[in-house]
Design a protein around this motif. Structure first.
Motif, short mmCIF file in Angstrom:
data_model
loop_
_atom_site.label_atom_id
_atom_site.label_comp_id
_atom_site.label_asym_id
_atom_site.label_seq_id
_atom_site.Cartn_x
_atom_site.Cartn_y
_atom_site.Cartn_z
N LEU A 92 0.84 -1.20 0.00
CA LEU A 92 0.00 0.00 0.00
C LEU A 92 0.88 1.24 0.00
N ASP A 93 0.41 2.29 -0.65
CA ASP A 93 1.15 3.55 -0.64
C ASP A 93 0.95 4.29 0.68
N ALA A 94 -0.20 4.07 1.33
CA ALA A 94 -0.45 4.79 2.58
C ALA A 94 -1.67 4.21 3.30
N LEU A 130 -1.72 8.71 7.46
CA LEU A 130 -2.28 10.06 7.51
C LEU A 130 -3.42 10.18 8.52
N GLY A 131 -3.54 11.35 9.08
CA GLY A 131 -4.68 11.68 9.93
C GLY A 131 -4.64 13.18 10.19
N SER A 155 -2.45 13.32 16.06
CA SER A 155 -1.17 12.65 15.78
C SER A 155 -0.74 11.72 16.91
N ALA A 156 -1.01 12.11 18.16
CA ALA A 156 -0.55 11.31 19.30
C ALA A 156 -1.45 10.10 19.55
N THR A 187 2.36 9.32 10.62
CA THR A 187 3.55 9.98 10.03
C THR A 187 3.25 11.36 9.46
N ARG A 188 1.97 11.62 9.09
CA ARG A 188 1.72 12.86 8.34
C ARG A 188 0.38 13.49 8.72
#
Ligand SMILES: [Zn+2]
Length: 263
Positions: free
Chosen positions: A56-58, A85-86, A91-92, A98-99
């Protein structure tokens, strides 16, 4: 057990992957380039099952709840996925994040255009992914918008969720909606109980699909605007059914959400 199914247009294929009890994860692939991502991998095993030998790319996360990110760790370590991503504010709480992305951000999945919609309410950092081309519009709406329904207000307010719904309502009516759960039948019964629109045909179709373990997703935003009570806070018949002497849209939205909580 709900069956795996596919939604295909000229330039994108979505594999609808049932996970856990009633979650959906989605494998989204640009047919021209082979670029592909998974949205909300609840668990890794069913995703590995549909991927075969590929990777998968992401991973795209709509929000931090465990039943949407539970497969992140195993997929990242097993497949060497580089991007998770999100929304930056979560993020935590999103494993292997990662992004961070934010409202209005645009990027590509192969030849497809992707736009982030910030849609808080269910969580404070909930986002939806709008994937489009000249032929296709798809919205991965997480636990914000379900078919004929709305996510619970765990972290946000009714006013916040209403604003998120207004944001989604501005997408083209032919946008196909891919939500985080199979809740369509019970949501439609809620709509039926409010009597502002005829739900007979939709209920028949949904019951037929569920009787054969077929997903009810997707349907279009245009259909959803008609059948989803939460898109109808301006509908006089609905407001009078609720017995509210107000035209304040957030108050109406909040009253609907409360009513659904105990439906
Ligand atoms: Zn959730």
């Amino acid at each position: 057990m709900t069956k795996i199914s596919r939604f295909e247009t000229l330039d994108v294929v979505v594999t609808i992957v049932p996970c856990l009890e009633d979650n959906y994860s989605y494998l989204v692939e640009c047919t021209k380039t082979g670029a592909r991502v998974v949205v909300d991998p609840s668990e890794a095993k069913p995703i590995r099952g549909v991927l075969g030998d590929g990777t998968l790319d992401a991973i795209w996360c709509t929000h931090h709840h465990f039943d949407h990110v539970g497969g992140n760790e195993a997929l990242v370590s097993g497949l060497g996925i580089r991007e998770v991503l999100g929304h930056e504010s979560e993020s935590a709480r999103i494993p292997n994040f990662t992004r961070g992305v934010k409202h209005g951000e645009r990027f590509k999945l192969g030849h497809l255009d992707v736009e982030i919609l910030f849609v808080p309410g269910h969580t404070r950092g909930a986002i939806a992914y709008l994937v489009s081309s000249s032929a296709t519009r798809l919205l991965f709406s997480g636990d914000t918008l379900f078919l004929a329904g709305c996510g619970r207000l765990f972290e946000g307010t009714a006013a916040m969720m209403l604003e998120s719904f207004d944001r989604i309502a501005a997408c083209p009516d032919d946008t196909q909606i891919f939500p985080g759960h199979e809740y369509t039948a019970s949501n439609l019964r809620f709509t039926q109980s409010l009597g502002f629109v005829d739900t007979d045909d939709a209920l028949t179709e949904v019951k037929e699909k569920r009787a054969h373990d077929v997903p009810t997703v997707p349907w279009t935003l245009g259909t959803d605007k008609r059948l989803n009570a939460f898109f109808n806070v301006d509908n006089a018949a609905l407001v009078s059914k609720l017995g509210l002497a107000t035209s304040d849209r957030a108050t109406i939205f909040g009253a609907l959400r409360k009513r659904k909580d105990t439906f």
